[in-house]
Design a protein around this motif. Sequence first.
Motif, PDB file in Angstrom:
ATOM      1  N   ARG A  52      30.878  44.517  39.707  1.00 17.63           N
ATOM      2  CA  ARG A  52      29.108  45.844  38.992  1.00 17.63           C
ATOM      3  C   ARG A  52      28.989  46.691  40.585  1.00 17.63           C
ATOM      4  N   LEU A  53      29.595  46.204  41.377  1.00 17.43           N
ATOM      5  CA  LEU A  53      29.391  47.519  42.692  1.00 17.43           C
ATOM      6  C   LEU A  53      30.478  48.191  42.751  1.00 17.43           C
ATOM      7  N   THR A  54      31.304  47.696  42.669  1.00 16.92           N
ATOM      8  CA  THR A  54      32.376  48.437  41.848  1.00 16.92           C
ATOM      9  C   THR A  54      32.624  49.191  41.663  1.00 16.92           C
ATOM     10  N   GLY A  55      32.323  48.911  40.398  1.00 14.08           N
ATOM     11  CA  GLY A  55      31.781  49.771  39.208  1.00 14.08           C
ATOM     12  C   GLY A  55      30.640  51.389  39.505  1.00 14.08           C
ATOM     13  N   ASP A  56      29.887  50.681  39.430  1.00 14.11           N
ATOM     14  CA  ASP A  56      28.777  51.583  40.440  1.00 14.11           C
ATOM     15  C   ASP A  56      29.071  52.704  41.412  1.00 14.11           C
ATOM     16  N   PHE A  57      30.267  52.526  42.292  1.00 16.24           N
ATOM     17  CA  PHE A  57      30.819  53.292  43.207  1.00 16.24           C
ATOM     18  C   PHE A  57      31.986  54.327  42.649  1.00 16.24           C
ATOM     19  N   LEU A  58      32.382  53.865  41.667  1.00 19.96           N
ATOM     20  CA  LEU A  58      33.263  54.256  41.571  1.00 19.96           C
ATOM     21  C   LEU A  58      32.872  55.951  40.216  1.00 19.96           C
ATOM     22  N   GLN A  59      31.697  55.367  40.005  1.00 21.16           N
ATOM     23  CA  GLN A  59      31.341  56.277  38.993  1.00 21.16           C
ATOM     24  C   GLN A  59      30.720  57.411  39.469  1.00 21.16           C
ATOM     25  N   HIS A  60      30.794  57.308  40.872  1.00 17.21           N
ATOM     26  CA  HIS A  60      30.519  58.484  40.897  1.00 17.21           C
ATOM     27  C   HIS A  60      32.027  59.775  41.702  1.00 17.21           C
ATOM     28  N   PHE A  61      33.399  58.189  40.511  1.00 18.38           N
ATOM     29  CA  PHE A  61      34.036  59.343  41.181  1.00 18.38           C
ATOM     30  C   PHE A  61      35.252  60.155  39.900  1.00 18.38           C
ATOM     31  N   PRO A  62      34.730  60.767  39.211  1.00 22.45           N
ATOM     32  CA  PRO A  62      34.661  60.743  37.495  1.00 22.45           C
ATOM     33  C   PRO A  62      35.769  60.673  37.056  1.00 22.45           C
ATOM     34  N   LYS A  63      36.885  61.041  38.196  1.00 21.26           N
ATOM     35  CA  LYS A  63      38.456  60.822  36.997  1.00 21.26           C
ATOM     36  C   LYS A  63      38.997  58.936  37.506  1.00 21.26           C
ATOM     37  N   ALA A  64      38.438  58.610  38.700  1.00 20.39           N
ATOM     38  CA  ALA A  64      39.312  57.577  39.478  1.00 20.39           C
ATOM     39  C   ALA A  64      39.627  56.218  38.537  1.00 20.39           C
ATOM     40  N   GLN A  65      41.013  56.054  38.736  1.00 18.10           N
ATOM     41  CA  GLN A  65      41.276  54.477  37.918  1.00 18.10           C
ATOM     42  C   GLN A  65      41.205  53.643  38.973  1.00 18.10           C
ATOM     43  N   HIS A  66      40.805  52.513  37.647  1.00 22.12           N
ATOM     44  CA  HIS A  66      40.703  51.122  38.506  1.00 22.12           C
ATOM     45  C   HIS A  66      41.319  50.337  37.810  1.00 22.12           C
ATOM     46  N   LEU A  67      42.624  49.512  38.082  1.00 19.48           N
ATOM     47  CA  LEU A  67      43.787  48.633  38.117  1.00 19.48           C
ATOM     48  C   LEU A  67      43.360  47.352  38.692  1.00 19.48           C
ATOM     49  N   ALA A  68      43.128  46.588  37.700  1.00 21.04           N
ATOM     50  CA  ALA A  68      42.891  45.825  38.526  1.00 21.04           C
ATOM     51  C   ALA A  68      43.488  43.927  37.914  1.00 21.04           C
ATOM     52  N   TRP A  69      44.564  44.326  38.629  1.00 23.19           N
ATOM     53  CA  TRP A  69      45.525  42.788  38.077  1.00 23.19           C
ATOM     54  C   TRP A  69      46.099  41.865  39.064  1.00 23.19           C
ATOM     55  N   GLU A  70      46.844  40.659  38.359  1.00 25.06           N
ATOM     56  CA  GLU A  70      47.430  40.213  39.292  1.00 25.06           C
ATOM     57  C   GLU A  70      48.248  39.249  38.667  1.00 25.06           C
ATOM     58  N   PRO A  71      49.504  38.876  38.887  1.00 26.34           N
ATOM     59  CA  PRO A  71      50.684  37.840  38.260  1.00 26.34           C
ATOM     60  C   PRO A  71      50.443  36.883  36.790  1.00 26.34           C
ATOM     61  N   LEU A  72      48.890  35.608  37.770  1.00 20.08           N
ATOM     62  CA  LEU A  72      49.159  34.978  36.678  1.00 20.08           C
ATOM     63  C   LEU A  72      47.235  35.419  36.006  1.00 20.08           C
ATOM     64  N   SER A  73      47.097  36.384  35.876  1.00 22.26           N
ATOM     65  CA  SER A  73      45.648  36.551  34.945  1.00 22.26           C
ATOM     66  C   SER A  73      46.229  36.100  33.596  1.00 22.26           C
ATOM     67  N   PRO A  74      45.036  35.280  33.114  1.00 25.05           N
ATOM     68  CA  PRO A  74      45.898  34.810  31.181  1.00 25.05           C
ATOM     69  C   PRO A  74      44.900  35.872  30.209  1.00 25.05           C
ATOM     70  N   GLU A  75      45.958  36.808  30.587  1.00 25.55           N
ATOM     71  CA  GLU A  75      45.528  37.795  29.859  1.00 25.55           C
ATOM     72  C   GLU A  75      46.418  37.553  28.672  1.00 25.55           C
ATOM     73  N   TRP A  76      47.403  36.797  28.574  1.00 26.49           N
ATOM     74  CA  TRP A  76      47.573  36.400  26.919  1.00 26.49           C
ATOM     75  C   TRP A  76      47.025  35.871  26.509  1.00 26.49           C
ATOM     76  N   LEU A  77      46.232  34.572  27.041  1.00 29.35           N
ATOM     77  CA  LEU A  77      45.484  33.819  26.591  1.00 29.35           C
ATOM     78  C   LEU A  77      44.489  34.738  25.376  1.00 29.35           C
ATOM     79  N   GLN A  78      44.297  36.154  26.601  1.00 30.62           N
ATOM     80  CA  GLN A  78      42.665  36.504  25.897  1.00 30.62           C
ATOM     81  C   GLN A  78      43.170  37.473  24.425  1.00 30.62           C
TER      82      GLN A  78
END
Lengths: 238, 725
Positions: B158-184
Amino acid sequence: MNIETSEFHWGMVIDLDRCTGCGACVTACQAENNIPISEQDGIANGRNLHWIRIERYWEGEFPHVRARFLPMLCQHCDDAPCEPVCPVYASYHNPEGLNGQVYNRCVGTRYCANNCPYAVRVFNFFNPKWPKPLEQQLSPDVTVRSRGVMEKCSFCIQRIRRGKEQASLENRKLLDGEVMPACAQTCPPQAIIFGDLNDPDSRVSKLARSPRRFRLFEDLGTEPSVIYLKGGGHDHPG
Amino acid sequence: MKRRSFLQLSGMSLASSMLAGCRKGNEKLIPFLVPPEDGAIPGIANYYASTCRQCPAGCGVLVRVHEGRAQKVEGNPHHPVNQGKLCARGQAMLQELYHPDRIKQPLKRTGIRGSGQFIPISWDEALKQLAGALAPYQQKEQEGLLLFSAPLRGSLARLTGDFLQHFPKAQHLAWEPLSPEWLQQGLFGNPGIPDYDLGNTQYLLSFGADFLESHLSPVRYGHGFGHMRQERQTVRGRYSYIGPRLSLTAASADRWLPARPGTEWALAFGIIRRLLQEKSFDASALQAAGLSVTNVTELVANFNVQRVAEIADISPTEIRATINEAVSISPALALVGEMTAWQSNGSAAVAAVELLNLMLGNINRPGGLYFTPATDAHISSNYAELTGLIERMQQKKVQLALIYGCNPVFSIPSDSNFSAALANIPQIISFASFLDETSLQADLILPDHSNLESWGDIVPPAGTRQQVIGLIQPVVKPLHNTRAFPDVLLALAKGMGGNLAMQLPHESYLQWLEEDLIKRIPDLFIGDRRQQMDHLLQQGGWFGPELEPISPKALKRPERVVSPEFSGAQEQYPLQLQVYASVNFYDGRSSHLPWLQQLPDPMTTVVWGNWLEINPQTARKLGVNQGDLVEVSSPAGKLTLPAVLYPGLRPEVVACPIGQGHQGLGRYADRRGENPLKLIKETEASKQRLTWGGTRVQVRRLAASSGLVTAGHAEGSYHRDLLGL
């Protein structure tokens, strides 16, 4: 020699049907007992320091292959082969059934390691080193061993003492399961159970009566205090 | 002096010295005039509850602290995730805190990128530079700001989200290799990950899920596994594993079915077919999920025992026995994991196993799996977004990269050209604690606290039926001149002024955390706030009531599963490479800890290095012995590794753990072993999802010695029969 003057006889049950071989116990033990870091060449030359290790056995060939694990630590034998060979009584038998090692007495003959059928005694060939600030992790409850001293599993005697002191402060008896060595405490599938074998109602005593029980090298007559429960699939159900 | 007076005097002095010796010492312990701030009493240890961050599982820990020094990490017995248990990686958390090669103060690069030449600078200067670099991106149209982090959850998200809101075109990529995105992204598209009730199941079937080592929540599943095997009076849970490699997890199975890579799903279809034939499937669950029996019947119609056996290349007897067990023993639970999901057909294969669970009637029942609603903020990106970002980086569309809590140069296959793309970014600012592959490329490093010095919260992504917010609290004073990442964000907000400072006026992250917790668990903070917070910190977090499980709806119709694709021509590259997360190092983030380097790999007993696993039959053909140096080449690259003869592997498969092969990350990890991700060949399919199991390789013997060190004898210390195992 089974002469006991204490009410306790500490023992351990390791259920091989639960043990997954993950190695959590090995690192927990190293953290608890100030065991030095073994570098690669030290291990290559047989100077690996560990108080518990996981033995891995392959069985059969592909595709009918299995791997089995056996956590191996000091068996705290009641008739311990390491004790009578020590010329300076550094390896001695504690009234509570523990096989103790007095570092101050040890002169490093290594006869005990030579005589131990379980190969669980390790020797400090060098003084241990912890690059600063890694030494800040060292526990004040456990002696840091110096060069020329033999060491091995103590069943976390510092925890047993702490538990007993706490119980006597509160004027009560030590409860079953109150004292746990670091390995038993961390084991995710709860394969390692520790307790008093003199108390017939303790969890460890109950499990030690399981039909799956066996002890390592029973035929040598060492009377180990570590009891294993057979595991491994179709051959040994429940 | 007379003889007499001499004797008198000496007698008196002797007596007085002896009397002084007889006097009792201090009978009272004199308390400190000014007690130490942290309440440390010599000889008395304190325990602080916190949460482990060695992997995303979020196990609760108790840290034993003695005179201001952290001594031992233990599992928190009251934490719902791990119930007092901890793995080797969690135990080794202490060495991260006390590591001799931590970054001790902010650094500024002086040499060329990657040279490791930095000069120490002050925090004021570092913050000024960072604020200066960020300032232009507050404007509406300014593109090019990137935050690359590990997936974030809870209050930090939430804090990171609130902070980045003030940088309108900023991109946030949150990734790690063993993240179970495939399950989702499976059949149900569920945002939360189901909780598998291993402990109460009677038959467990794992489709390439290494749940005892790296899959989702290994300590929780390890605990459940022990329960399944021996905790119940009359039942011993049975367990089969299907997958090409006998992993640590597979080694505990009663039956191992060595399927070809990417064919495990065929067994799931075989079982579904039998369930339909015997009409013993859960029709209501199928209906509730919005699926029709006809469709499923059509899908699995051809999958008789013979066909399954052919696809997976396993003996029909074993397949038949497994199907019989899965259909007759109830509850029977199926898990699906990375070894299956990382194939090119992984998406459909995962859906096949999820369909099997649905048909077995496992949804929301004891011994099955519980679907619970997602309970908290969560920032996570998938592999397609990552490849999209790499393209943008190649097109020089990223000008400023902030990198926090991850090491992408190490954990993204070299074939995707991430490092080259990173070089295109004019300014890289890292928040790393160690000089790893990524932070070595940084221009400015603002080192983060170690976990044991930080405040924070963790929402375990997997593995509880109740809502859990695990809390992280500092157990020791910060060792070095470091600052927590969220505190840096707040300091930046303050320094940059304007709207940003108005919205984030918090003095510290602790203040933010407390306010955030009040929003998330309101009824808890009725009454004395301080007292309530202390209570939460004491127990290690907030463990809410059990959540009402939800019935999942299928988002798509289960589809046919095609054969997996492998990159590289079979003639040139006859073997298939399987990479897997190391038991000791997870995705490589823990390889700088000497305890873990020294811990023998459970299956091979190798220490301080990594290796290539080869089936002994294949090794004989190649003329390779245990410990030989071999060259592994794939269409993407070449590595030299020591060979380990590994009986639990299909003959056409070789395997290598991920985790070693760092260039940097401190003295214990630097230049040790090789990183197998350098061999992964990216294809068109792998731009969409992670397909690390789909590369062919060739193996050639180079030399007889390789420096491979094993802790135990290759066959174990004793003859097995002697031990009576």
